[in-house]
Design a protein around this motif. Structure first.
Motif, PDB file in Angstrom:
ATOM      1  N   MET A 131     -18.045 -36.103  38.874  1.00 54.54           N
ATOM      2  CA  MET A 131     -16.994 -35.329  39.536  1.00 54.54           C
ATOM      3  C   MET A 131     -15.736 -35.262  38.665  1.00 54.54           C
ATOM      4  SD  MET A 131     -17.563 -36.663  43.441  1.00 54.54           S
ATOM      5  CE  MET A 131     -16.144 -35.822  44.142  1.00 54.54           C
ATOM      6  N   LEU A 132     -15.397 -36.373  38.015  1.00 53.39           N
ATOM      7  CA  LEU A 132     -14.226 -36.388  37.130  1.00 53.39           C
ATOM      8  C   LEU A 132     -14.418 -35.450  35.940  1.00 53.39           C
ATOM      9  CD1 LEU A 132     -13.078 -40.122  36.964  1.00 53.39           C
ATOM     10  CD2 LEU A 132     -11.746 -38.173  37.777  1.00 53.39           C
ATOM     11  N   LYS A 133     -15.656 -35.354  35.459  1.00 53.54           N
ATOM     12  CA  LYS A 133     -15.946 -34.464  34.329  1.00 53.54           C
ATOM     13  C   LYS A 133     -15.622 -33.008  34.690  1.00 53.54           C
ATOM     14  CE  LYS A 133     -19.873 -32.569  31.759  1.00 53.54           C
ATOM     15  NZ  LYS A 133     -21.356 -32.590  31.618  1.00 53.54           N
ATOM     16  N   TYR A 134     -16.076 -32.581  35.854  1.00 54.42           N
ATOM     17  CA  TYR A 134     -15.814 -31.196  36.269  1.00 54.42           C
ATOM     18  C   TYR A 134     -14.353 -31.001  36.678  1.00 54.42           C
ATOM     19  CZ  TYR A 134     -20.676 -29.801  35.963  1.00 54.42           C
ATOM     20  OH  TYR A 134     -21.929 -29.477  35.486  1.00 54.42           O
ATOM     21  N   ALA A 135     -13.751 -32.029  37.288  1.00 53.85           N
ATOM     22  CA  ALA A 135     -12.331 -31.939  37.637  1.00 53.85           C
ATOM     23  C   ALA A 135     -11.477 -31.810  36.383  1.00 53.85           C
ATOM     24  CB  ALA A 135     -11.909 -33.173  38.432  1.00 53.85           C
ATOM     25  N   THR A 136     -11.846 -32.525  35.320  1.00 50.86           N
ATOM     26  CA  THR A 136     -11.117 -32.441  34.047  1.00 50.86           C
ATOM     27  C   THR A 136     -11.258 -31.057  33.428  1.00 50.86           C
ATOM     28  OG1 THR A 136     -11.465 -34.802  33.663  1.00 50.86           O
ATOM     29  CG2 THR A 136     -10.874 -33.465  31.756  1.00 50.86           C
ATOM     30  N   THR A 137     -12.446 -30.466  33.557  1.00 55.40           N
ATOM     31  CA  THR A 137     -12.650 -29.094  33.055  1.00 55.40           C
ATOM     32  C   THR A 137     -11.710 -28.119  33.754  1.00 55.40           C
ATOM     33  OG1 THR A 137     -14.988 -29.535  32.574  1.00 55.40           O
ATOM     34  CG2 THR A 137     -14.326 -27.224  32.787  1.00 55.40           C
ATOM     35  N   THR A 223     -14.626 -25.594  40.167  1.00 56.29           N
ATOM     36  CA  THR A 223     -15.206 -26.677  39.369  1.00 56.29           C
ATOM     37  C   THR A 223     -15.590 -27.863  40.249  1.00 56.29           C
ATOM     38  OG1 THR A 223     -12.950 -27.443  38.832  1.00 56.29           O
ATOM     39  CG2 THR A 223     -14.075 -26.078  37.192  1.00 56.29           C
ATOM     40  N   HIS A 224     -14.853 -28.079  41.342  1.00 55.44           N
ATOM     41  CA  HIS A 224     -15.253 -29.139  42.281  1.00 55.44           C
ATOM     42  C   HIS A 224     -16.601 -28.800  42.915  1.00 55.44           C
ATOM     43  CE1 HIS A 224     -14.938 -32.332  45.250  1.00 55.44           C
ATOM     44  NE2 HIS A 224     -15.289 -31.441  46.166  1.00 55.44           N
ATOM     45  N   CYS A 226     -18.907 -26.983  41.585  1.00 53.06           N
ATOM     46  CA  CYS A 226     -19.914 -27.167  40.528  1.00 53.06           C
ATOM     47  C   CYS A 226     -20.271 -28.643  40.373  1.00 53.06           C
ATOM     48  CB  CYS A 226     -19.395 -26.618  39.204  1.00 53.06           C
ATOM     49  SG  CYS A 226     -19.251 -24.818  39.155  1.00 53.06           S
ATOM     50  N   GLY A 227     -19.269 -29.512  40.484  1.00 54.77           N
ATOM     51  CA  GLY A 227     -19.525 -30.944  40.412  1.00 54.77           C
ATOM     52  C   GLY A 227     -20.415 -31.421  41.542  1.00 54.77           C
ATOM     53  N   GLN A 228     -20.189 -30.897  42.755  1.00 53.64           N
ATOM     54  CA  GLN A 228     -21.026 -31.260  43.901  1.00 53.64           C
ATOM     55  C   GLN A 228     -22.460 -30.764  43.710  1.00 53.64           C
ATOM     56  OE1 GLN A 228     -19.823 -33.258  46.620  1.00 53.64           O
ATOM     57  NE2 GLN A 228     -18.363 -33.454  44.936  1.00 53.64           N
ATOM     58  N   ILE A 229     -22.620 -29.569  43.157  1.00 51.34           N
ATOM     59  CA  ILE A 229     -23.967 -29.044  42.893  1.00 51.34           C
ATOM     60  C   ILE A 229     -24.676 -29.910  41.857  1.00 51.34           C
ATOM     61  CG2 ILE A 229     -25.242 -27.099  41.915  1.00 51.34           C
ATOM     62  CD1 ILE A 229     -23.123 -25.255  43.165  1.00 51.34           C
TER      63      ILE A 229
END
Length: 406
Positions: A131-137, A223-224, A226-229
């Motif tokens: 989740m942090l990876k996509y949040a950072t994006t 992006t959040h 996408c992180g959940q997916i």
């Protein structure tokens, strides 16, 4: 989602508060300064956001109305009229997006609650890292867009007006960011001049903040999702091993958890669509003309050897293109990720499951056949193909404009 606000509840994510501050900080600063970001304030403070929205809309009107009168009655040069029409259209577009975001504040709050709830329920360290990876994006895309927009805006409002001498009837006048109707001659007298200049700067801040804030909001929420997916995909890949689930769950319960998470993402995406569809429609409708005009301004200033004007308009051009690219990129990413769920369902060892459990994948496959999309007013999907079409259309209009004017 009410558990998010329960002071007596304990989050499964020990870093919850720090993570929430990290992902929300930039957007809350930008949209909070405009009164758009929903905050819980009691008493007289709860009306502060409404007051801020009214003040900034008045600042926009303070620039738009005199500029429109100047174009109609004062300005005769066709090149300057084109420049001012582009500026006026940009201001009107920003005001429209501002009003839409203000109306959509309850939906924005609902999306924020979705995000908070998902972070609240994070159990595994690997899920938090994902989740942090996509949040950072999303955060990095917002930072780049905001940087381009604000730097170009500062140059346009604080440097460009003072780089050339302004004369009317051989009389030097003090420059303003936006032109003022000639009948308003008092605007050159202190302290009225200073007040008008400050109002113009407030107008500029509103315009660039609304534009950057809308793209930042889209990047944050999409992006959040996408992180959940991606978490659902990881759960599908570990369905038989059970590494991504509580050890007490059997296979059928794991599949139920996956379906529940998938349905939640789809519902979240539907709320995102409600928040962004009108803003994206206005953005795309205006961006074709705005990008076309900025390309034209760059050509004119290049021929006139106006380096400061060329630099300013080129930076505005890059920032507008990048904002449109952000919207299209995250839309493409969301479509790609949501359709990937169906592929993963087929690639796992589903044949090792019981027939009853395997049949549970039919609905997941059916839903992944209709990937989640973010649209511009339900008229065009946000995708890289759409971004290419915007650039090609702007170039076609530029060719027509050059033929008409030059």
């Amino acid at each position: 989602m009410s558990s998010v606000h329960d002071e007596h509840a304990t989050s499964q994510n020990s870093s919850y508060q720090r993570d929430i501050r990290y992902i929300f900080k930039l957007n809350s600063w930008i949209l909070g300064s405009l009164g758009i970001w929903p905050i819980a304030i009691r008493g007289i403070g709860q009306h502060a956001s409404k007051i801020v929205i009214v003040i900034f809309n008045l600042a926009l009107s303070f620039a738009i109305v005199p500029c429109a009168l100047h174009i109609i009655y004062d300005e005769k040069d066709i090149t300057m009229r084109l420049k001012l029409c582009g500026l006026l259209a940009f201001c009107l577009t920003a005001m429209t997006k501002y009003c839409i975001l203000a109306i959509r504040r309850p939906k924005i709050l609902r999306c924020i609650e979705y995000v908070k709830s998902d972070w609240w329920q994070v159990t595994f360290r690997t899920d938090r890292e994902l989740m942090l990876k996509y949040a950072t994006t999303g955060r990095n895309l917002t930072i780049i867009g905001v940087s381009f927009m604000y730097i170009a805006g500062i140059i346009y409002h604080m440097i460009l007006p003072f780089c050339s001498e302004h004369k009317i009837n051989n009389q030097t006048i003090r420059p303003l960011v936006y032109p003022v109707y000639s009948k308003f001659y008092q605007s050159q007298i202190s302290p009225i001049y200073e007040l008008v200049y400050v109002a113009h700067c407030m107008c500029g801040y509103t315009i660039y903040s609304v534009t950057a804030g809308a793209c930042g909001l889209a990047a944050l929420f999409t992006t959040h999702a996408c992180g959940q997916i991606q978490m659902i995909i990881a759960q599908l890949e570990n369905l038989l091993d059970g590494d991504k689930f509580e050890q007490t769950l059997n296979v059928q319960q794991r599949i139920a958890a996956i379906v529940k998470g998938h349905v939640r993402v789809i519902r979240f995406a539907a709320v995102i669509e409600e928040v962004l569809q009108e803003v994206c429609l206005v953005e795309f409708a205006s961006s074709v003309c705005t990008i076309c005009l900025l390309e034209y301004y760059c050509i004119v200033d290049w021929q006139a050897d106006d380096r400061i004007g060329l630099t300013t308009y080129f930076m505005l051009f890059v920032s507008f293109c990048f904002n449109i690219y952000i919207l299209c990129y995250i839309g493409e990413l969301l479509m790609e990720k949501s359709s990937q769920i169906g592929s993963i369902c087929y690639m796992i060892n589903w044949y090792e499951l019981s027939p009853k459990s395997a049949r549970s994948f039919i609905l997941i496959l059916a839903m992944s056949g209709h990937p989640i999309k973010i649209t511009a007013g339900r008229m065009a999907d946000l995708s890289l193909t759409t971004f290419g079409n915007v650039l090609k259309t702007s170039l076609a209009y530029l060719s027509f404009l050059r033929t008409l004017v030059m």
